[in-house]
Design a protein around this motif. Sequence first.
Motif, short mmCIF file in Angstrom:
data_model
loop_
_atom_site.label_atom_id
_atom_site.label_comp_id
_atom_site.label_asym_id
_atom_site.label_seq_id
_atom_site.Cartn_x
_atom_site.Cartn_y
_atom_site.Cartn_z
N ALA A 1 -10.51 -32.68 12.09
CA ALA A 1 -9.82 -32.40 10.61
C ALA A 1 -9.46 -30.67 10.53
O ALA A 1 -9.87 -30.32 11.03
N THR A 2 -8.31 -30.46 9.56
CA THR A 2 -8.14 -29.75 9.47
C THR A 2 -8.06 -29.36 7.93
O THR A 2 -8.69 -30.09 7.12
N PRO B 1 -8.09 -32.75 5.22
CA PRO B 1 -9.62 -33.23 5.95
C PRO B 1 -10.07 -34.25 5.19
O PRO B 1 -9.78 -35.57 5.50
N GLU B 2 -11.48 -34.16 6.11
CA GLU B 2 -11.79 -35.85 5.89
C GLU B 2 -12.72 -36.16 5.64
O GLU B 2 -14.17 -35.14 5.57
N THR B 3 -13.30 -37.55 4.54
CA THR B 3 -14.80 -37.54 4.04
C THR B 3 -15.60 -38.14 5.08
O THR B 3 -14.78 -39.61 5.29
N LEU C 1 -24.24 -31.86 10.65
CA LEU C 1 -23.10 -30.99 11.03
C LEU C 1 -22.97 -30.74 12.00
O LEU C 1 -22.68 -29.88 11.55
N SER C 2 -22.74 -31.04 13.17
CA SER C 2 -21.77 -30.18 14.22
C SER C 2 -20.77 -29.86 13.69
O SER C 2 -19.83 -31.29 14.14
N TRP C 3 -19.53 -28.99 14.48
CA TRP C 3 -18.07 -29.06 14.58
C TRP C 3 -17.91 -27.60 15.51
O TRP C 3 -18.84 -26.70 15.20
N VAL C 4 -16.46 -27.58 15.69
CA VAL C 4 -15.97 -26.40 16.29
C VAL C 4 -14.36 -26.20 15.76
O VAL C 4 -14.09 -26.62 15.16
N ASP C 5 -15.00 -24.41 14.83
CA ASP C 5 -14.24 -24.14 14.41
C ASP C 5 -13.36 -22.58 14.95
O ASP C 5 -14.06 -21.15 14.91
N GLY C 6 -12.17 -23.26 15.15
CA GLY C 6 -11.35 -21.30 16.29
C GLY C 6 -12.09 -21.08 17.12
O GLY C 6 -12.33 -19.48 17.14
N GLY C 7 -12.88 -22.06 18.57
CA GLY C 7 -13.95 -21.82 18.55
C GLY C 7 -15.45 -21.53 19.04
O GLY C 7 -16.06 -20.81 20.04
#
Length: 93
Positions: A30-31, A35-37, A55-61
Motif C-alpha cells: 500500500a502507498t 492506501p488500503e482499508t 499491525l506490522s509493516w515495513v516503511d522504507g526498510g
Amino acid sequence: MDLDTAAPYFLPYKPPSGESTDQLRFPYTATANDPETLLVDLVTDHTDCTWDVTLSWVDGGMSKTALIDDNGKPFELTSVTGMTQKRWPVPTG
C-alpha cells in the motif's frame, strides 16, 4: 475470524451476490497514493472475549508495528446465543 474454534483462524470473505472484491494476498503493498482499508470482522456464537490487533509493516526498510485497540483497552465481543430477547416499542409520533 471465527472465535469459536480452539485456535481462531481467518475465514475468506465471500461477497454477496452481485458484489466483487479483491482477495488480499500477502505480502501486500500500500502507498500514500494507494492506501488500503482492512476490515476486521469477528464472529462468535459461544465465546466472550477481549481482543486487539497488532499491525506490522515495513516503511522504507524500517519495520514498524502499531497496536489497534479501543483507546488503550482491548475490544470486547460477547455472544448473545441463548439470551432472552427484549424489545421496546419505538415511538412513532
